[in-house]
Design a protein around this motif. Structure first.
Motif, short mmCIF file in Angstrom:
data_model
loop_
_atom_site.label_atom_id
_atom_site.label_comp_id
_atom_site.label_asym_id
_atom_site.label_seq_id
_atom_site.Cartn_x
_atom_site.Cartn_y
_atom_site.Cartn_z
N VAL A 5 29.72 39.70 44.37
CA VAL A 5 31.31 38.97 44.24
C VAL A 5 31.45 37.98 43.31
O VAL A 5 30.52 37.34 42.77
N ASN A 6 32.77 37.99 43.19
CA ASN A 6 33.20 36.76 42.46
C ASN A 6 34.33 35.88 43.19
O ASN A 6 34.72 36.50 44.19
N ALA A 7 34.69 34.85 42.47
CA ALA A 7 35.79 34.26 43.29
C ALA A 7 37.14 34.92 42.73
O ALA A 7 37.31 35.13 41.59
N ALA A 8 37.96 34.96 43.88
CA ALA A 8 39.38 35.21 43.75
C ALA A 8 40.34 34.18 43.46
O ALA A 8 39.87 33.09 44.10
N PHE A 9 41.13 34.36 42.45
CA PHE A 9 42.35 33.13 42.34
C PHE A 9 43.03 33.08 43.75
O PHE A 9 43.38 33.89 44.16
N ASP A 10 42.95 31.57 44.05
CA ASP A 10 43.64 31.11 45.02
C ASP A 10 44.97 30.48 44.72
O ASP A 10 44.48 29.31 44.31
N PRO A 11 46.05 30.95 45.14
CA PRO A 11 47.21 30.10 44.60
C PRO A 11 47.21 28.59 45.10
O PRO A 11 47.86 27.68 44.69
N THR A 12 46.49 28.40 46.49
CA THR A 12 46.74 27.09 46.96
C THR A 12 45.74 26.23 46.15
O THR A 12 45.80 24.88 46.19
N PHE A 13 44.73 26.73 45.62
CA PHE A 13 43.66 25.92 44.83
C PHE A 13 43.43 26.46 43.32
O PHE A 13 42.54 27.16 43.12
N ASN A 73 43.40 42.34 44.39
CA ASN A 73 44.29 43.53 44.22
C ASN A 73 44.28 44.01 42.84
O ASN A 73 45.09 44.92 42.20
N TYR A 74 43.51 43.42 41.66
CA TYR A 74 43.67 43.92 40.52
C TYR A 74 42.24 44.57 40.21
O TYR A 74 42.01 45.12 39.00
N GLY A 75 41.45 45.27 41.12
CA GLY A 75 40.56 46.14 41.15
C GLY A 75 39.10 45.65 41.19
O GLY A 75 39.02 44.14 41.27
N VAL A 76 38.00 46.15 41.09
CA VAL A 76 36.63 45.53 41.20
C VAL A 76 36.48 44.81 39.85
O VAL A 76 37.12 44.85 38.63
N CYS A 77 35.63 43.79 39.95
CA CYS A 77 35.68 42.56 38.91
C CYS A 77 34.27 42.65 38.05
O CYS A 77 33.07 42.80 38.61
N VAL A 78 34.30 42.78 36.79
CA VAL A 78 33.29 42.64 36.03
C VAL A 78 33.04 41.58 35.40
O VAL A 78 33.91 40.73 34.87
N VAL A 94 33.35 42.45 43.86
CA VAL A 94 34.62 42.52 44.55
C VAL A 94 35.02 40.86 44.55
O VAL A 94 34.18 40.15 44.85
N PRO A 95 36.29 40.65 44.16
CA PRO A 95 36.91 39.35 44.23
C PRO A 95 36.78 38.75 45.80
O PRO A 95 37.29 39.52 46.54
N VAL A 96 36.51 37.48 46.27
CA VAL A 96 36.65 36.93 47.33
C VAL A 96 37.26 35.74 47.53
O VAL A 96 37.21 34.72 46.54
N LEU A 97 38.17 35.66 48.40
CA LEU A 97 38.84 34.20 48.71
C LEU A 97 37.80 33.54 49.91
O LEU A 97 37.35 34.34 50.73
N SER A 98 37.90 32.07 49.89
CA SER A 98 37.01 31.49 50.80
C SER A 98 35.51 31.98 50.86
O SER A 98 35.00 31.90 51.86
#
Ligand code: MN
Ligand code: MN
Length: 468
Positions: A345-353, A366-371, A437-441
């Motif tokens: 996994v990778n970090a997903a952008f979080d608008p709060t942080f 939602n932009y798809g699998v992350c390379v 996959v990008p992940v929040l938290s």
């Protein structure tokens, strides 16, 4: 005439990079497929919370799909399926290809361990008539996130006579659960002045396990005695058996949809079971591949891939050597021709942080699998930086397979960093890149992923395995 595009607009279309939200490009049918796919994922995530359970569930699924245990004394015909288990905590699934092994393997590697609270070897104690377990956290966590979370207990205990007993308590309806307590806010003036890393310290991560004394007026530690009595009746164990045990406390809740639109999945252990599950589903569907396909489910990534079930060890290499031996081939030649996706996994952008992510280079939900070409920290230290050539190859593969994908760098330069198993595969002389996959938290007790990203990870692994 105003619908005619200007020269600049046409030139922009030709030259600019355009990445769109996957929902805007996927058909309704494919979105439905993605949502259906994630129902299976949520079930698996709930059933397989620790590495041993993931291995057990994977083998059960694999056997149903015609995989049998690897037999090094024989050759496998194209399309034959087999698996090899490493100490109950890691597993490799393999589908034999029609090409010679020396053309290399198409390998994906995810990890099936996740951050958690492990019990210490002498966990049980009684303090002021309350019984608790001492824990030693596993992997990188914000410790304060793990208090006041309902927890379950999973793992194995080896008794003095060598027999073993599996433990899984706190998951079923009606099971008791456990938790790490926190101080009430009314009396937390001093605690709230601590830096965040010490709001709850490692030695304060004590798991509440009971409070009822064994009925006796004379003996001491009656609450502890009562707990041991219950454990003895249920599992046939005594206090010393904790010494030879691997017991892991993890969040007790089920994976669930998140959001009114149900577009997201929340659950424990999605790093990296979201990639492990998607690569599992992908390899299950591979029938007669050209290249031999391997999906590796590794342990110990969260503590540096160390130990004999982690990918820094030789278990993958030895498996490939043994496979090559049966054909009279050099395992070294097979490994050197192998290409791999490090499925993490990778970090997903979080608008709060927003601060720690460079939005131009970060991954978005939602932009798809992350390379991820490289990870690392402080100037790419400790990473396998995939070559332009290999990135180019993967880029073409994903585009040809109509996989929605994006690139993602793990945060801003100097914001921190991390690593994956990619570097250990690269050390074997394998071309490898991170795809996940990008992940929040991430690393919290309740991690969030996107359903379409999860589905695209599955599609990515599948088209990698299906390369002719
Ligand atoms: Mn990971
Ligand atoms: Mn991790």
């Amino acid at each position: 005439m105003d619908c005619e595009k200007t020269k600049a607009e046409l030139l922009k279309e030709k030259l600019f990079s355009v990445k769109k939200n996957a929902y805007l490009e996927m058909s309704e049918n494919e979105i439905d497929e993605a949502y259906d796919f994630c129902e299976g994922y949520k079930d698996f995530l709930t059933k397989a919370k620790i590495e041993r359970e993931f291995v057990t569930e994977t083998i059960a699924r694999a056997q149903q799909m015609g995989f049998s245990e690897f037999d090094r004394s024989r050759k496998y015909a194209p399309g034959e399926k087999f698996y090899v288990v490493n100490r109950g905590k890691a597993v490799i699934l393999c589908v034999m290809g029609s090409r010679p092994l020396t053309d290399g393997i198409r390998l994906t590697a995810a990890h099936i361990d996740s951050p958690r609270l492990d019990l210490k070897q002498h966990p049980l104690y009684e303090d002021k008539e309350i019984a608790l377990f001492k824990t030693h956290y596993y992997g990188g966590i914000k410790k304060y996130q793990w208090s006041t979370v309902p927890m379950s207990l999973h793992g194995v205990v080896i008794r003095e006579d060598g027999t073993s007993v599996d433990v899984n308590i706190g998951e079923d309806e009606g099971d008791p659960q456990f938790c790490v307590c926190d101080l009430l806010i009314h009396l937390a003036d001093e605690q709230m002045k601590r830096p965040a890393a010490k709001v709850i310290t490692g030695e304060e991560l004590n798991l509440l396990v009971g409070s009822r004394p064994f009925k006796d007026d004379k003996a001491s530690e009656l609450v502890k005695l009562n707990i041991l009595n219950i454990l003895n009746e249920k599992y046939g164990i005594i206090e010393d058996d904790f010494i030879s045990a691997e017991l892991e406390a993890v969040p007790a809740y089920k994976a669930a949809d998140v959001g009114f639109d149900r577009s997201l999945i929340g659950g424990y252990g999605q790093d990296d079971k979201v990639c492990a599950y998607t690569q599992l589903e992908a390899i299950m569907e591979i029938d007669k591949p050209a290249y031999t396909c391997c999906a590796v489910f590794a342990d110990k990534e969260e503590i540096g891939s160390t130990g004999n079930t982690g990918l820094e060890s030789s278990f993958l290499k030895y498996f490939i050597y043994r496979l090559a031996d049966a054909y009279g081939l050099s395992g070294i030649d097979v490994i050197s021709a192998t290409e791999a996706l490090s499925a993490d996994v990778n970090a997903a952008f979080d608008p709060t942080f927003p601060d720690p992510i460079d939005i131009r280079n970060g991954a978005k939900l939602n932009y798809g699998v992350c390379v991820t070409k490289y990870t690392g920290a402080r100037g790419k230290s400790g990473t396998s930086d995939a070559s332009a050539e290999f990135v180019g190859k993967v880029r073409k593969l994903l585009n040809d397979g109509n996989v929605k994908w994006q690139t993602g760098e793990l945060g801003k330069v100097d914001a921190g960093g991390g690593g994956t198993v990619a570097m250990y595969l690269a050390n074997l002389d394998i071309d490898v890149i991170d795809v996940g996959v990008p992940v929040l938290s991430m690393h919290s007790p309740f991690e969030i992923t996107s359903k379409v990203d999860t589905y695209m990870a599955y599609k990515a692994f599948k088209c990698f395995f299906e390369e002719r």
